[in-house]
Scaffold this motif. Structure first.
Motif, PDB file in Angstrom:
ATOM      1  N   ALA A  88      49.175  45.521  24.439  1.00 26.14           N
ATOM      2  CA  ALA A  88      50.413  45.476  23.669  1.00 26.14           C
ATOM      3  C   ALA A  88      51.536  45.460  24.753  1.00 26.14           C
ATOM      4  N   LEU A  89      51.287  45.527  25.963  1.00 31.03           N
ATOM      5  CA  LEU A  89      52.387  45.174  27.000  1.00 31.03           C
ATOM      6  C   LEU A  89      52.576  43.717  27.365  1.00 31.03           C
ATOM      7  N   GLY A  90      51.886  42.798  26.630  1.00 32.20           N
ATOM      8  CA  GLY A  90      52.355  41.499  26.906  1.00 32.20           C
ATOM      9  C   GLY A  90      52.240  40.871  28.475  1.00 32.20           C
ATOM     10  N   LEU A  91      51.511  41.320  29.101  1.00 35.49           N
ATOM     11  CA  LEU A  91      51.626  40.875  30.641  1.00 35.49           C
ATOM     12  C   LEU A  91      51.238  39.427  30.670  1.00 35.49           C
ATOM     13  N   ASP A  92      52.025  38.840  31.758  1.00 35.04           N
ATOM     14  CA  ASP A  92      51.821  37.616  32.051  1.00 35.04           C
ATOM     15  C   ASP A  92      50.899  37.542  33.197  1.00 35.04           C
ATOM     16  N   MET A  93      49.708  37.029  32.742  1.00 39.31           N
ATOM     17  CA  MET A  93      48.489  37.056  34.005  1.00 39.31           C
ATOM     18  C   MET A  93      48.211  35.577  34.522  1.00 39.31           C
ATOM     19  N   SER A  94      49.194  34.538  34.352  1.00 39.43           N
ATOM     20  CA  SER A  94      48.967  33.062  34.579  1.00 39.43           C
ATOM     21  C   SER A  94      48.919  33.120  36.168  1.00 39.43           C
ATOM     22  N   ASN A  95      49.703  34.124  36.818  1.00 42.21           N
ATOM     23  CA  ASN A  95      49.722  33.807  38.420  1.00 42.21           C
ATOM     24  C   ASN A  95      48.757  34.979  39.109  1.00 42.21           C
ATOM     25  N   THR A  96      47.533  35.120  38.530  1.00 45.38           N
ATOM     26  CA  THR A  96      46.715  36.109  39.273  1.00 45.38           C
ATOM     27  C   THR A  96      45.990  35.589  40.388  1.00 45.38           C
ATOM     28  N   HIS A  97      45.999  36.034  41.458  1.00 48.71           N
ATOM     29  CA  HIS A  97      45.423  35.818  42.694  1.00 48.71           C
ATOM     30  C   HIS A  97      45.370  36.989  43.701  1.00 48.71           C
ATOM     31  N   ARG A  98      44.705  36.557  44.640  1.00 44.18           N
ATOM     32  CA  ARG A  98      44.269  37.781  45.623  1.00 44.18           C
ATOM     33  C   ARG A  98      45.452  38.293  46.665  1.00 44.18           C
ATOM     34  N   LEU A  99      45.593  39.485  47.044  1.00 47.61           N
ATOM     35  CA  LEU A  99      46.907  39.769  47.766  1.00 47.61           C
ATOM     36  C   LEU A  99      46.127  40.404  48.702  1.00 47.61           C
ATOM     37  N   GLY A 100      45.996  39.731  49.829  1.00 45.35           N
ATOM     38  CA  GLY A 100      45.491  40.316  51.063  1.00 45.35           C
ATOM     39  C   GLY A 100      44.065  39.769  51.284  1.00 45.35           C
ATOM     40  N   ASP A 101      43.532  40.336  52.350  1.00 46.42           N
ATOM     41  CA  ASP A 101      41.983  39.905  52.773  1.00 46.42           C
ATOM     42  C   ASP A 101      41.149  40.610  51.899  1.00 46.42           C
ATOM     43  N   GLU A 102      39.901  39.513  51.723  1.00 46.12           N
ATOM     44  CA  GLU A 102      38.748  39.824  50.910  1.00 46.12           C
ATOM     45  C   GLU A 102      38.101  41.129  51.319  1.00 46.12           C
ATOM     46  N   ASP A 103      38.029  41.673  52.531  1.00 50.66           N
ATOM     47  CA  ASP A 103      37.648  42.946  52.759  1.00 50.66           C
ATOM     48  C   ASP A 103      38.363  44.158  52.915  1.00 50.66           C
ATOM     49  N   ASP A 104      39.550  43.853  52.280  1.00 49.85           N
ATOM     50  CA  ASP A 104      40.573  44.914  52.405  1.00 49.85           C
ATOM     51  C   ASP A 104      40.523  45.506  51.031  1.00 49.85           C
ATOM     52  N   LEU A 105      39.965  46.979  51.226  1.00 46.52           N
ATOM     53  CA  LEU A 105      39.960  47.757  49.997  1.00 46.52           C
ATOM     54  C   LEU A 105      41.236  48.156  49.096  1.00 46.52           C
ATOM     55  N   ALA A 106      42.011  48.212  49.811  1.00 47.68           N
ATOM     56  CA  ALA A 106      43.267  48.169  49.291  1.00 47.68           C
ATOM     57  C   ALA A 106      44.160  47.066  48.660  1.00 47.68           C
ATOM     58  N   ALA A 107      43.739  45.868  48.754  1.00 49.30           N
ATOM     59  CA  ALA A 107      44.310  44.672  48.463  1.00 49.30           C
ATOM     60  C   ALA A 107      43.777  44.397  47.167  1.00 49.30           C
ATOM     61  N   PRO A 108      44.668  44.192  46.176  1.00 50.03           N
ATOM     62  CA  PRO A 108      43.912  43.755  44.856  1.00 50.03           C
ATOM     63  C   PRO A 108      44.164  42.417  44.502  1.00 50.03           C
ATOM     64  N   THR A 109      43.181  41.885  43.448  1.00 51.26           N
ATOM     65  CA  THR A 109      43.644  40.722  42.874  1.00 51.26           C
ATOM     66  C   THR A 109      44.592  41.005  41.668  1.00 51.26           C
ATOM     67  N   ALA A 110      45.628  40.433  41.690  1.00 46.69           N
ATOM     68  CA  ALA A 110      46.846  40.790  40.888  1.00 46.69           C
ATOM     69  C   ALA A 110      47.853  39.665  40.327  1.00 46.69           C
ATOM     70  N   ALA A 111      48.791  39.902  39.332  1.00 47.81           N
ATOM     71  CA  ALA A 111      49.532  39.055  38.846  1.00 47.81           C
ATOM     72  C   ALA A 111      50.810  39.691  38.911  1.00 47.81           C
ATOM     73  N   PRO A 112      51.893  39.295  39.744  1.00 48.74           N
ATOM     74  CA  PRO A 112      53.172  40.088  39.954  1.00 48.74           C
ATOM     75  C   PRO A 112      53.858  40.193  38.681  1.00 48.74           C
TER      76      PRO A 112
END
Length: 324
Positions: A88-112
């Motif tokens: 229901a929030l209508g989030l725009d997920m078109s720019n989803t990408h990894r933010l940080g190194d693949e082995d970083d537990l605190a780095a998400p894949t996200a869409a700002p």
């Protein structure tokens, strides 16, 4: 909160110190200097639900029906879990990408997401940037789908106000740091605020009687009592017969061994028998910490987070809550 076979830790701990990309730094500071609108003068009171220690605050995002945000001292950025509960929030997920190194537990894949007004009732955070994290990109997605919240808020409230969490009354009270005076009889514990997050020193006595000091990350978004990181201190010895368990971070999965309890003292307070898990693999260790105190530890107290004076205040609750 224990979800299926894993424990969920939702902290979004992007650290500029480890960033190699301009985008990460821009996101980290995106809400710096942003404004908040108050319904009336401080202090203001926000009701919350306590779900196994998690502090859940209802809030409306851009006028949409309210969703629950967890108050997370381990979150350096606002975040939203993008899935069925957030449609229901209508989030725009078109720019989803990894933010940080693949082995970083605190780095998400996200869409700002930008331009968000997050309305908690008495206070509204205006024109905010948040990370929308697709649930399916988290390695323990099934557990995350069952999480009782959609949003994660930490730094944006904790850096702006003195935040009093009263579990007995189910209230979060926001105070003006410039005028706040503590008059209670709680235990004042020094908190080092590093990377937008609090760390405290603990005196620990192990089951074998060995004693050592540990720097503990205070993380109200982690659904645990406490964890220790053997790789950071030779005195931290995991149990040989401990049972293995997993924990979910936004950037991956960590493995722990459950063990016997330790005696843990914060500040000048008495030692408390505290169940701990021992990290056996990767962990989020970026400021020299030796372990983590989670939501199930904090709920045994009424807590004041006063970042402006670098302190955490622990007050006894009306009734003792078992650490589990």
């Amino acid at each position: 909160m224990r979800l299926a076979r894993a424990t969920l830790a939702v902290a979004v701990m992007l650290s500029v110190a480890s960033c190699s990309q301009l985008e990460l730094a821009q996101l980290y500071y995106a809400n710096s200097g942003s404004e908040a609108r108050l319904a009336h003068a401080l202090p203001v009171t926000l009701p919350f639900r306590d779900v196994d220690g998690w502090i859940l605050l209802p809030a409306s995002v851009n006028g949409k029906p309210p969703v629950d945000f967890v108050l997370d001292t381990g979150a350096s950025m606002l975040a939203l879990l993008a899935g069925e509960k957030s449609q229901a929030l209508g989030l725009d997920m078109s720019n989803t990408h990894r933010l940080g190194d693949e082995d970083d537990l605190a780095a998400p894949t996200a869409a700002p997401q930008s331009g968000l007004d997050i309305d908690f009732g008495p206070v509204t955070l205006l024109d905010q940037t948040a990370l929308a994290i697709p649930v399916e990109t988290i390695k323990c997605a099934e557990e995350v789908r069952d999480a009782p919240f959609v949003g994660v808020v930490g730094h944006e409230l904790l850096s702006r106000y003195v935040v009093e969490v009263n579990y007995d009354r189910h209230e979060v009270v926001l105070h003006d740091p410039d005028t706040y005076e503590y008059t209670g009889n709680g235990r004042i514990v020094h908190a080092d605020i590093s990377g937008r997050q609090p760390f405290v020193d603990a005196a620990i006595t192990a089951p074998d009687g060995a004693s050592y000091n540990a720097r503990m990350h205070v993380d109200s978004g982690a659904g645990i009592v406490a964890s220790l990181f053997p790789s950071t201190n030779a005195a931290i010895v995991p149990p040989q017969d401990g049972k293995e368990k997993n924990a979910c971070f936004v950037g991956g999965k960590a493995t722990y061994l459950t063990g016997t309890s330790v005696e843990m003292a914060l500040g000048d307070g008495p030692a408390v028998t505290t169940p701990v898990d021992y990290a056996t693999g990767g962990e989020v260790i970026d400021t020299g910490q030796n372990g983590r105190l989670g939501a199930r530890f904090l709920r045994n107290y009424n807590v004041v987070f006063d970042y402006s004076r670098e302190r955490m205040i622990l007050e006894p609750r009306a009734a003792t809550v078992a650490l589990r």
